[in-house]
Design a protein around this motif. Structure first.
Motif, PDB file in Angstrom:
ATOM      1  N   TRP A 250      42.207  40.391  39.508  1.00  0.00           N
ATOM      2  CA  TRP A 250      41.577  39.185  40.053  1.00  0.00           C
ATOM      3  C   TRP A 250      40.128  39.466  40.423  1.00  0.00           C
ATOM      4  O   TRP A 250      39.777  40.578  40.845  1.00  0.00           O
ATOM      5  CB  TRP A 250      42.302  38.718  41.321  1.00  0.00           C
ATOM      6  CG  TRP A 250      43.717  38.304  41.111  1.00  0.00           C
ATOM      7  CD1 TRP A 250      44.812  39.119  40.989  1.00  0.00           C
ATOM      8  CD2 TRP A 250      44.212  36.968  41.006  1.00  0.00           C
ATOM      9  NE1 TRP A 250      45.953  38.385  40.810  1.00  0.00           N
ATOM     10  CE2 TRP A 250      45.618  37.063  40.834  1.00  0.00           C
ATOM     11  CE3 TRP A 250      43.615  35.706  41.055  1.00  0.00           C
ATOM     12  CZ2 TRP A 250      46.419  35.932  40.702  1.00  0.00           C
ATOM     13  CZ3 TRP A 250      44.415  34.590  40.939  1.00  0.00           C
ATOM     14  CH2 TRP A 250      45.798  34.697  40.751  1.00  0.00           C
ATOM     15  N   VAL A 251      39.270  38.448  40.294  1.00  0.00           N
ATOM     16  CA  VAL A 251      37.941  38.441  40.887  1.00  0.00           C
ATOM     17  C   VAL A 251      37.989  37.347  41.944  1.00  0.00           C
ATOM     18  O   VAL A 251      37.855  36.161  41.646  1.00  0.00           O
ATOM     19  CB  VAL A 251      36.841  38.183  39.845  1.00  0.00           C
ATOM     20  CG1 VAL A 251      35.475  38.126  40.524  1.00  0.00           C
ATOM     21  CG2 VAL A 251      36.855  39.271  38.779  1.00  0.00           C
ATOM     22  N   HIS A 252      38.279  37.764  43.165  1.00  0.00           N
ATOM     23  CA  HIS A 252      38.591  36.841  44.265  1.00  0.00           C
ATOM     24  C   HIS A 252      39.785  35.968  43.849  1.00  0.00           C
ATOM     25  O   HIS A 252      40.866  36.509  43.660  1.00  0.00           O
ATOM     26  CB  HIS A 252      37.347  36.057  44.684  1.00  0.00           C
ATOM     27  CG  HIS A 252      36.234  36.956  45.156  1.00  0.00           C
ATOM     28  ND1 HIS A 252      36.343  37.731  46.284  1.00  0.00           N
ATOM     29  CD2 HIS A 252      35.017  37.230  44.626  1.00  0.00           C
ATOM     30  CE1 HIS A 252      35.228  38.448  46.450  1.00  0.00           C
ATOM     31  NE2 HIS A 252      34.405  38.160  45.449  1.00  0.00           N
ATOM     32  N   ASN A 253      39.606  34.678  43.661  1.00  0.00           N
ATOM     33  CA  ASN A 253      40.756  33.830  43.291  1.00  0.00           C
ATOM     34  C   ASN A 253      40.798  33.515  41.804  1.00  0.00           C
ATOM     35  O   ASN A 253      41.526  32.619  41.377  1.00  0.00           O
ATOM     36  CB  ASN A 253      40.727  32.527  44.100  1.00  0.00           C
ATOM     37  CG  ASN A 253      39.524  31.664  43.760  1.00  0.00           C
ATOM     38  OD1 ASN A 253      38.501  32.175  43.312  1.00  0.00           O
ATOM     39  ND2 ASN A 253      39.631  30.374  43.989  1.00  0.00           N
ATOM     40  N   ILE A 254      40.050  34.246  40.992  1.00  0.00           N
ATOM     41  CA  ILE A 254      39.990  34.005  39.550  1.00  0.00           C
ATOM     42  C   ILE A 254      40.812  35.081  38.831  1.00  0.00           C
ATOM     43  O   ILE A 254      40.534  36.277  38.933  1.00  0.00           O
ATOM     44  CB  ILE A 254      38.534  34.027  39.029  1.00  0.00           C
ATOM     45  CG1 ILE A 254      37.678  33.030  39.793  1.00  0.00           C
ATOM     46  CG2 ILE A 254      38.511  33.737  37.533  1.00  0.00           C
ATOM     47  CD1 ILE A 254      38.108  31.589  39.658  1.00  0.00           C
ATOM     48  N   TYR A 255      41.820  34.637  38.098  1.00  0.00           N
ATOM     49  CA  TYR A 255      42.663  35.534  37.307  1.00  0.00           C
ATOM     50  C   TYR A 255      41.840  36.040  36.126  1.00  0.00           C
ATOM     51  O   TYR A 255      41.281  35.253  35.360  1.00  0.00           O
ATOM     52  CB  TYR A 255      43.875  34.744  36.833  1.00  0.00           C
ATOM     53  CG  TYR A 255      45.024  35.542  36.303  1.00  0.00           C
ATOM     54  CD1 TYR A 255      45.725  36.432  37.113  1.00  0.00           C
ATOM     55  CD2 TYR A 255      45.455  35.379  34.989  1.00  0.00           C
ATOM     56  CE1 TYR A 255      46.819  37.142  36.632  1.00  0.00           C
ATOM     57  CE2 TYR A 255      46.549  36.080  34.500  1.00  0.00           C
ATOM     58  CZ  TYR A 255      47.220  36.961  35.324  1.00  0.00           C
ATOM     59  OH  TYR A 255      48.295  37.657  34.836  1.00  0.00           O
ATOM     60  N   THR A 256      41.749  37.372  35.954  1.00  0.00           N
ATOM     61  CA  THR A 256      40.748  37.943  35.061  1.00  0.00           C
ATOM     62  C   THR A 256      41.305  39.149  34.312  1.00  0.00           C
ATOM     63  O   THR A 256      42.029  39.963  34.881  1.00  0.00           O
ATOM     64  CB  THR A 256      39.503  38.373  35.863  1.00  0.00           C
ATOM     65  OG1 THR A 256      39.041  37.269  36.654  1.00  0.00           O
ATOM     66  CG2 THR A 256      38.393  38.823  34.943  1.00  0.00           C
ATOM     67  N   GLN A 257      40.921  39.277  33.039  1.00  0.00           N
ATOM     68  CA  GLN A 257      41.389  40.375  32.200  1.00  0.00           C
ATOM     69  C   GLN A 257      40.237  41.261  31.762  1.00  0.00           C
ATOM     70  O   GLN A 257      39.194  40.778  31.311  1.00  0.00           O
ATOM     71  CB  GLN A 257      42.098  39.831  30.958  1.00  0.00           C
ATOM     72  CG  GLN A 257      42.641  40.910  30.039  1.00  0.00           C
ATOM     73  CD  GLN A 257      43.455  40.327  28.901  1.00  0.00           C
ATOM     74  OE1 GLN A 257      44.633  40.578  28.769  1.00  0.00           O
ATOM     75  NE2 GLN A 257      42.821  39.517  28.070  1.00  0.00           N
ATOM     76  N   GLY A 258      40.443  42.566  31.875  1.00  0.00           N
ATOM     77  CA  GLY A 258      39.438  43.516  31.449  1.00  0.00           C
ATOM     78  C   GLY A 258      39.993  44.520  30.459  1.00  0.00           C
ATOM     79  O   GLY A 258      41.145  44.414  30.004  1.00  0.00           O
ATOM     80  N   VAL A 259      39.181  45.522  30.119  1.00  0.00           N
ATOM     81  CA  VAL A 259      39.568  46.561  29.168  1.00  0.00           C
ATOM     82  C   VAL A 259      39.176  47.918  29.730  1.00  0.00           C
ATOM     83  O   VAL A 259      38.097  48.090  30.307  1.00  0.00           O
ATOM     84  CB  VAL A 259      38.865  46.356  27.802  1.00  0.00           C
ATOM     85  CG1 VAL A 259      39.144  47.537  26.877  1.00  0.00           C
ATOM     86  CG2 VAL A 259      39.332  45.071  27.152  1.00  0.00           C
TER      87      VAL A 259
END
Length: 335
Positions: A250-259
């Motif tokens: 997460w980035v605060h309340n944002i669901y986020t995908q990384g590598v």
């Protein structure tokens, strides 16, 4: 995302999934359902060459199938767990994956027995939850238990197990050790038996949530710190031979995908995280597959909350270019 909000969202998922997918209740099968009309967290698509069929599973323990990725038939009940096992009579099922391996099909999933508590951390009771593997001779199941009743330690909550055969030729499960207990989620590996019927030895740390340069939350004092959540690992090679891993936080309340990328080209890493997320905000828990026409696609779910704070998650497909050392995510096929 602070920990109180995270607990609320997790509790909401648990309460709403339990009545929706009991194992003793047959689902109503529907035909020709568009992908964007299906609500499904953690979508996983197996492009099965043997049957020329796409099979989609995810959280909830059900299966959908399609010939063209556009119109889907399902859901089908495909799991038969042992009610006398640690899972209990009606376990919750999260983040199921299907893997074809040595002539059989394997069902990697997270199972939760809500009637068993293994720990209490910061006043919160932690339920018995673990990644586990079932087997079938057919992609549509039924998937049943194998030899070992336990793959991972009973006193640790683990989730989102995925499959990888490393350069040593050995099969592994890569999974998350949940932040609810350790307060800094990890991604780990454990060796599997050659027929995947159990695990070998102990798990080994690959990286921690706090290693990420892009995930963020505020601590109790209001300071911006790395997010504690690790979610949805998925391993891949680029066409240039680079080993990478999709994972979500997460980035605060944002669901986020990384590598993250392995410098050694093996699961042992070290794992170096890309500085920026790979998908747009509010998409995550991704995996990749090639269509029968050879196109590489990434399956993720979109994430939003409605006016009542309920999660709305819908499977989405993105085009992907893996011809270089790093993935390039293209257009969403919904548009």
């Amino acid at each position: 995302m602070n920990y109180k909000r995270a607990f609320f969202l997790l509790a909401f998922i648990l309460l709403n999934l339990t009545p929706a997918f009991p194992q003793n209740r047959e689902p109503v099968v529907r035909k020709d359902v568009p992908l964007d009309s299906i609500r499904l967290s953690d979508p996983f698509i197996l492009a099965d060459q043997r049957t020329s069929m796409y099979y989609m599973t995810g959280t909830g323990g059900m299966l959908w199938k399609s010939k063209d990725l556009k119109k889907w038939t399902g859901p089908y009940k495909v799991v038969k767990t042992d009610p006398d096992s640690w899972m209990g009579r009606n376990p919750m099922i999260w983040a199921a994956e299907l893997h074809a391996y040595k002539g059989k099909y394997y069902y990697f999933a997270t199972f939760t027995n809500r009637d068993v508590k293994i720990d209490t951390v910061r006043g919160n009771a932690i339920e018995r939850r673990a990644s586990h593997i079932l087997v079938s001779d057919k992609p549509e199941g039924p998937y049943v238990p194998m030899q070992d009743p336990v793959y991972l330690p009973a006193d640790k909550p683990t989730l989102d197990g995925t499959f990888w055969v490393d350069k040593d030729g050995k099969p592994y499960m890569v999974y998350c050790y949940e932040w609810l207990q350790n307060w800094n989620g990890t991604i780990e590996k454990i060796e599997l038996k050659p027929d995947l019927s159990g695990s070998v030895g102990e798990g080994k740390l690959l990286f921690r949530a706090s290693d990420s340069p892009w995930s963020k939350e505020r601590d109790e004092a209001g300071n911006v710190v790395p997010n504690k959540v690790t979610d949805g690992p998925w391993l891949f090679y680029t066409q240039t031979g680079k080993l990478g891993m999709l994972w979500t936080s997460w980035v605060h309340n944002i669901y986020t995908q990384g590598v993250a990328n392995s410098e050694s080209g093996t699961l042992d890493g070290p794992w170096i995280h890309e500085k920026e997320p790979i998908t747009p905000p509010d998409y995550g828990h991704g995996m990749m597959f090639r269509t029968f026409q050879g196109k590489l696609l990434m399956a993720v779910h979109s994430h939003r909350e409605d006016a009542k704070g309920r999660y709305i998650r819908i499977p989405q497909l993105f085009e992907v270019d893996d011809s270089g050392d790093k993935l390039l995510v293209g257009k969403n096929l919904r548009h």
